[in-house]
Design an enzyme around this catalytic site. Sequence first.
Site, PDB file in Angstrom:
ATOM      1  CB  VAL A 106      -1.093  -0.123   1.332  1.00  0.00           C
ATOM      2  CG1 VAL A 106      -1.656   1.121   1.286  1.00  0.00           C
ATOM      3  CG2 VAL A 106      -1.943  -1.171   1.177  1.00  0.00           C
ATOM      4  CB  CYS A 107       1.206   4.175   0.422  1.00  0.00           C
ATOM      5  SG  CYS A 107       1.453   5.908   0.078  1.00  0.00           S
ATOM      6  CB  THR A 108       5.877   4.921   0.312  1.00  0.00           C
ATOM      7  OG1 THR A 108       5.461   4.886   1.834  1.00  0.00           O
ATOM      8  CG2 THR A 108       5.501   6.177  -0.477  1.00  0.00           C
ATOM      9  CB  THR A 126       4.018   3.666  -5.125  1.00  0.00           C
ATOM     10  OG1 THR A 126       4.215   4.302  -3.704  1.00  0.00           O
ATOM     11  CG2 THR A 126       4.934   4.882  -5.911  1.00  0.00           C
TER      12      THR A 126
END
Length: 321
Positions: A106-108, A126
């Site tokens: 998730v995300c970074t 990302t």
Amino acid sequence: MAQRTVLIVLFDGVQSLDVTGPLEVFAGAEKHTPGSYRIRTASLDGAPVRTSSGLTLVPDEPLTEARDPHTLLVPGGEGTRRTGRDARLTDWLREHGPRAERLVSVCTGALLLAEAGLLDGRRATTHWAHCAKLARDHPAVEVDPDPIYIRDGQVATSAGVTSGIDLALALVEEDLGRETALALARHLVVFLRRPGNQAQFSAQLAAQTARREPLREVQQWITEHPSGDLSVESLAERAALSPRHFARAFQAETGMTPGRYVDRVRLEHARRLLEDTADGVEEISRASGYGTPEAMRRAFVRTLGAAPAEYRRRFRPAPAH
């Protein structure tokens, strides 16, 4: 039905919503279908971690004692970008990531997977603000900054924060079926309708806002009149510029060509009508500036990988009963 273990990795500086968003989805699925998921959280030494917002999370166990899970989820947050981060986390991911049947970020969290070599040769995404860094630091990764999430084999990566919920819902739908995922979406007060290849930004947000007022007014006019004459010549006349000067200035100030901006606005408008109205495809194609259903179909297939009718079937919320 075999129970699937979901292991969520914790570390100092993690984004709390990257953890709790997907966790609530899987926990809700377990309540809806008992025995479907076993959810665990783990940090390097089993010690509590402090999130980027200051919240303290207490893991279930240390990573060294965690069994290889069905789904290994790596959240993002400031902790993924800190210098001097404990290298043991990357080492653990490098060893255990390939053993998971499903590897999710998730995300970074994608930065951690990339550091561990787990995204090499794969298409990934990302958070939009960190796509350039991911591509620059890891050239073996095919970075796509547009979608909210991407599936490439056993690996799934997602964009910022709430897209982790979208991805988790998609995984639950894959595991337990659409009805279970819809029930969870209703409970969480979100729509089960965002496809993975939906853009992270709307057309207006994806483009920069032009500095000069005439160009800003043209941007707004395009958004409000997707079915109008949006040729470069017509837009240039509205901005009181020559077509050549207008096209050059628009791209310089917004970061995309007028044609690209118009394409995004029209696609976004058509998607919204398909999702939120019962209008027919022919009516929507005219209202969105495509002119014909076939022109709209080509645009949808090219950009979203699905024809308008299929898009509506998959992503329009079911009527309430």
